[in-house]
Scaffold this active site. Sequence first.
Site, PDB file in Angstrom:
ATOM      1  N   ASP A 152       0.850  -1.190   0.000  1.00 47.23           N
ATOM      2  CA  ASP A 152       0.000   0.000   0.000  1.00 47.23           C
ATOM      3  C   ASP A 152       0.890   1.246   0.000  1.00 47.23           C
ATOM      4  OD1 ASP A 152      -3.213   0.520   0.971  1.00 47.23           O
ATOM      5  OD2 ASP A 152      -1.794   2.195   1.108  1.00 47.23           O
ATOM      6  N   ILE A 153       0.504   2.226  -0.790  1.00 49.29           N
ATOM      7  CA  ILE A 153       1.333   3.440  -0.919  1.00 49.29           C
ATOM      8  C   ILE A 153       1.280   4.294   0.353  1.00 49.29           C
ATOM      9  CG2 ILE A 153      -0.410   4.991  -1.933  1.00 49.29           C
ATOM     10  CD1 ILE A 153       1.752   5.701  -4.068  1.00 49.29           C
ATOM     11  N   ASN A 209     -12.792  -3.316   2.543  1.00 52.72           N
ATOM     12  CA  ASN A 209     -13.664  -2.152   2.652  1.00 52.72           C
ATOM     13  C   ASN A 209     -14.623  -2.194   1.463  1.00 52.72           C
ATOM     14  OD1 ASN A 209     -12.380  -1.158   4.944  1.00 52.72           O
ATOM     15  ND2 ASN A 209     -10.846  -0.056   3.742  1.00 52.72           N
ATOM     16  N   HIS A 244     -10.046  -5.277  -3.463  1.00 49.10           N
ATOM     17  CA  HIS A 244      -8.728  -5.485  -2.864  1.00 49.10           C
ATOM     18  C   HIS A 244      -8.893  -5.932  -1.417  1.00 49.10           C
ATOM     19  CE1 HIS A 244      -9.887  -1.256  -2.414  1.00 49.10           C
ATOM     20  NE2 HIS A 244      -9.288  -1.285  -1.239  1.00 49.10           N
ATOM     21  N   HIS A 280      -6.954  -5.942   2.139  1.00 46.11           N
ATOM     22  CA  HIS A 280      -5.850  -5.360   2.911  1.00 46.11           C
ATOM     23  C   HIS A 280      -5.276  -6.431   3.838  1.00 46.11           C
ATOM     24  CE1 HIS A 280      -6.791  -0.942   2.308  1.00 46.11           C
ATOM     25  NE2 HIS A 280      -7.986  -1.434   2.067  1.00 46.11           N
TER      26      HIS A 280
HETATM   27  P1  5GP Z   1      -9.690   1.393   0.295  1.00 47.27           P
HETATM   28  O1  5GP Z   1      -9.832   2.650   1.120  1.00 47.27           O
HETATM   29  O2  5GP Z   1     -10.358   1.540  -1.057  1.00 47.27           O
HETATM   30  O3  5GP Z   1     -10.093   0.146   1.024  1.00 47.27           O
HETATM   31  O4  5GP Z   1      -8.142   1.189   0.077  1.00 47.27           O
HETATM   32  C1  5GP Z   1      -7.454   1.711  -0.992  1.00 47.27           C
HETATM   33  C2  5GP Z   1      -6.007   1.640  -0.595  1.00 47.27           C
HETATM   34  O5  5GP Z   1      -5.236   1.814  -1.772  1.00 47.27           O
HETATM   35  C3  5GP Z   1      -5.581   2.711   0.391  1.00 47.27           C
HETATM   36  O6  5GP Z   1      -5.031   2.105   1.555  1.00 47.27           O
HETATM   37  C4  5GP Z   1      -4.553   3.521  -0.378  1.00 47.27           C
HETATM   38  O7  5GP Z   1      -3.471   3.950   0.431  1.00 47.27           O
HETATM   39  C5  5GP Z   1      -4.097   2.565  -1.460  1.00 47.27           C
HETATM   40  N1  5GP Z   1      -3.691   3.188  -2.708  1.00 47.27           N
HETATM   41  C6  5GP Z   1      -4.331   4.174  -3.371  1.00 47.27           C
HETATM   42  N2  5GP Z   1      -3.703   4.481  -4.521  1.00 47.27           N
HETATM   43  C7  5GP Z   1      -2.608   3.665  -4.569  1.00 47.27           C
HETATM   44  C8  5GP Z   1      -1.554   3.525  -5.520  1.00 47.27           C
HETATM   45  O8  5GP Z   1      -1.478   4.204  -6.543  1.00 47.27           O
HETATM   46  N3  5GP Z   1      -0.610   2.587  -5.237  1.00 47.27           N
HETATM   47  C9  5GP Z   1      -0.659   1.806  -4.103  1.00 47.27           C
HETATM   48  N4  5GP Z   1       0.333   0.928  -3.942  1.00 47.27           N
HETATM   49  N5  5GP Z   1      -1.646   1.930  -3.194  1.00 47.27           N
HETATM   50  C10 5GP Z   1      -2.609   2.839  -3.420  1.00 47.27           C
END
Ligand code: 5GP
Length: 113
Positions: A29-30, A86, A99, A101
Amino acid sequence: MTCIFCAIVAGEAQATILYRDERVTAFRDIHPVAATHILIVPNRHIDSLNTLEDGDADLLAHMLFTARALAVQEGVAGSGYRLVFNTGADGGQTIYHLHLHLIAGKFTRFTLG
Ligand code: 5GP
Ligand code: ZN
């Protein structure tokens, strides 16, 4: 290509990829919320758990087994880890490509996304 995770799967966007096979890709995760924060995604675009189909049961199981293998690889299988999907706006989903986590170690913050 408008989906960032599709771009990562396709190798068109940069990510620290830890594992990939014909069905899933896993990358860091970034914005990690803990020492270990990995995302496991299907290579095929699926918006969220809400749009997963009955025929995707094996894919879902494969995502979970991939997460478990990565927990072993990261050295956190024994100490413990958290797996999170999520789903939807109120579920904190910000990227609409399914995705999982994998989060382990000391949390730096408690919210995702
Ligand atoms: P969500 O909030 O949709 O469950 O999680 C999305 C996750 O993707 C977040 O934890 C966010 O930090 C990560 N994320 C968003 N854009 C990128 C990206 O371009 N690269 C990576 N490696 N992670 C990302
Ligand atoms: Zn996608």
